[in-house]
Design an enzyme around this catalytic site. Structure first.
Site, PDB file in Angstrom:
ATOM      1  N   CYS A 122       4.087  16.976  -1.942  1.00 47.45           N
ATOM      2  CA  CYS A 122       2.633  16.816  -1.961  1.00 47.45           C
ATOM      3  C   CYS A 122       2.271  15.328  -1.944  1.00 47.45           C
ATOM      4  CB  CYS A 122       2.053  17.512  -3.191  1.00 47.45           C
ATOM      5  SG  CYS A 122       0.251  17.529  -3.235  1.00 47.45           S
ATOM      6  N   CYS A 123       2.958  14.533  -2.758  1.00 51.51           N
ATOM      7  CA  CYS A 123       2.692  13.089  -2.772  1.00 51.51           C
ATOM      8  C   CYS A 123       3.049  12.453  -1.434  1.00 51.51           C
ATOM      9  CB  CYS A 123       3.478  12.409  -3.894  1.00 51.51           C
ATOM     10  SG  CYS A 123       2.720  12.542  -5.521  1.00 51.51           S
ATOM     11  N   CYS A 203      -4.458  11.969  -9.392  1.00 47.94           N
ATOM     12  CA  CYS A 203      -5.063  13.235  -8.957  1.00 47.94           C
ATOM     13  C   CYS A 203      -5.263  14.167 -10.159  1.00 47.94           C
ATOM     14  CB  CYS A 203      -4.147  13.920  -7.956  1.00 47.94           C
ATOM     15  SG  CYS A 203      -3.867  12.993  -6.448  1.00 47.94           S
ATOM     16  N   CYS A 229       4.619   8.281  -7.512  1.00 51.82           N
ATOM     17  CA  CYS A 229       4.231   9.111  -6.361  1.00 51.82           C
ATOM     18  C   CYS A 229       5.106   8.854  -5.144  1.00 51.82           C
ATOM     19  CB  CYS A 229       2.771   8.869  -6.001  1.00 51.82           C
ATOM     20  SG  CYS A 229       2.422   7.205  -5.386  1.00 51.82           S
TER      21      CYS A 229
HETATM   22  S1  SF4 Z   1      -0.441  13.271  -7.584  1.00 53.33           S
HETATM   23 FE1  SF4 Z   1      -1.828  14.056  -5.968  1.00 53.33          FE
HETATM   24  S2  SF4 Z   1      -0.625  13.905  -4.132  1.00 53.33           S
HETATM   25 FE2  SF4 Z   1       0.830  13.798  -5.851  1.00 53.33          FE
HETATM   26  S3  SF4 Z   1       1.494  15.913  -6.335  1.00 53.33           S
HETATM   27 FE3  SF4 Z   1      -0.300  15.525  -7.560  1.00 53.33          FE
HETATM   28  S4  SF4 Z   1      -2.022  16.303  -6.334  1.00 53.33           S
HETATM   29 FE4  SF4 Z   1      -0.308  15.995  -4.946  1.00 53.33          FE
END
Ligand code: SF4
Length: 242
Positions: A122-123, A203, A229
Site C-alpha cells: 500500500c505504501c 494516513c 513507509c
Molecule cells: S501509511 Fe498510507 S499508504 Fe501506507 S499502508 Fe497506511 S494507508 Fe497505505
C-alpha cells in the site's frame, strides 16, 4: 560528458554533510537551495505534526520552492485542512499535490483495503511510486526527518544520496525543544491532531495517538512491525518493490 557513479555522488553528499554539520537548519537550507542545487531541488512535506517548521524556513528563503505533498487518499481531513491553511499562511507558491496512478490503484487496491492486507505494498502504491515520479525532474530533495525520532533515523546524516537523488535533512540535529521553540517564536499553527495526542501523523488507517513516554513515532503502524513507509529506502530497494 562523464556520468558520476553512485559512489561519487555519495562521497560528495558525505563531504557536503560534514561541512554543514553544526550549521543551523536555515543555513543548511540556504546552502542547498542557493548554493548546491539552485532550481534543481524540491521539499517533500506530509504537512504533519512538525512540518510547519521546515516549510516556514523554506518560505523565508524561497517561497517558489517546489513543495511535494503525496496525496495518498488516506489522509485525515484535518491534515488536508492544515495543509491548505499553511500554504496560505506561509505564502508557498508551488505546492504540488501528487496522487497514486489511478490504473495502479484500480489494479492493486480495488476495494481500498490494501493497507489492511499488505501495508508495504500500500505504501509503495500510494507513497513511494508517486513520490518517485514527482521527484524525477529534480537532483535533490529536502526531508524533515530528525535523529531524535530514533530507529534508523538516529544516525541520519545532514546530506545523503539514495542512488537517485541527494537528500538534505536540515532538521536532523533538532529535538522537540528546538522544534517547539521555533513554532512558538514564529507563531506557527499546530496540526489540530497534536492536541489529541498524535505526535506524528500519517494516513488515518496507520496512525494512532502515542501514550505518554512512548517514542514520537510509536503510533505509526502500531503493532504491525513496520516503522517506515519506504520513500527513504535506497533507490535500488524501492525499484525491487515496484
Ligand atoms: S501509511 Fe498510507 S499508504 Fe501506507 S499502508 Fe497506511 S494507508 Fe497505505
Amino acid at each position: 560528458m562523464t556520468i558520476d557513479t553512485i559512489e561519487e555522488h555519495q562521497a560528495r553528499a558525505a563531504a557536503l554533510g560534514q561541512r554543514l554539520e553544526g550549521s543551523s537548519p536555515p543555513e543548511i537550507l540556504e546552502a542547498a537551495l542557493i548554493g548546491a542545487f539552485p532550481g534543481r531541488i524540491a521539499l517533500v512535506s506530509s504537512f504533519g505534526a512538525e512540518s510547519a517548521v521546515l516549510l516556514h524556513m523554506a518560505a523565508q528563503i524561497a517561497p517558489d520552492l517546489p513543495v511535494i505533498f503525496i496525496e495518498t487518499q488516506r489522509h485525515f481531513a484535518q491534515t488536508l485542512d492544515y495543509r491548505d491553511a499553511l500554504i496560505a499562511a506561509l505564502g508557498l507558491r508551488d505546492v504540488r499535490i501528487v496522487e497514486p496512478a489511478p490504473a495502479e490503484v484500480a489494479a492493486q487496491d480495488p476495494q481500498g483495503d490494501l493497507w489492511r492486507r499488505d501495508g508495504d505494498q500500500c505504501c509503495t502504491l500510494r507513497k513511494v511510486a508517486p513520490n518517485q515520479r514527482a521527484l524525477a525532474p529534480f537532483a535533490a530533495w529536502i526531508s524533515g526527518r530528525k535523529r531524535h525520532h530514533g530507529g534508523v533515523r538516529a544516525a541520519l546524516p545532514i546530506v545523503e544520496h539514495d542512488g537517485l537523488h541527494y537528500k538534505i535533512n536540515p532538521l536532523a540535529a533538532w529535538g522537540p525543544k528546538e522544534i517547539a521553540g521555533y513554532m512558538r517564536a514564529n507563531a506557527l499553527p499546530a496540526h489540530p491532531l497534536v492536541a489529541q495526542g498524535y505526535p506524528s501523523i500519517g494516513c488515518w488507517p496507520c496512525t494512532a495517538p502515542a501514550a505518554e513516554g512512548e517514542g514520537m513515532r510509536a503510533g505509526r503502524w502500531a503493532g504491525q512491525g513496520k516503522t517506515e513507509c519506504g520513500i527513504h529506502r535506497p533507490a535500488a530497494q524501492r525499484q525491487q518493490a515496484f
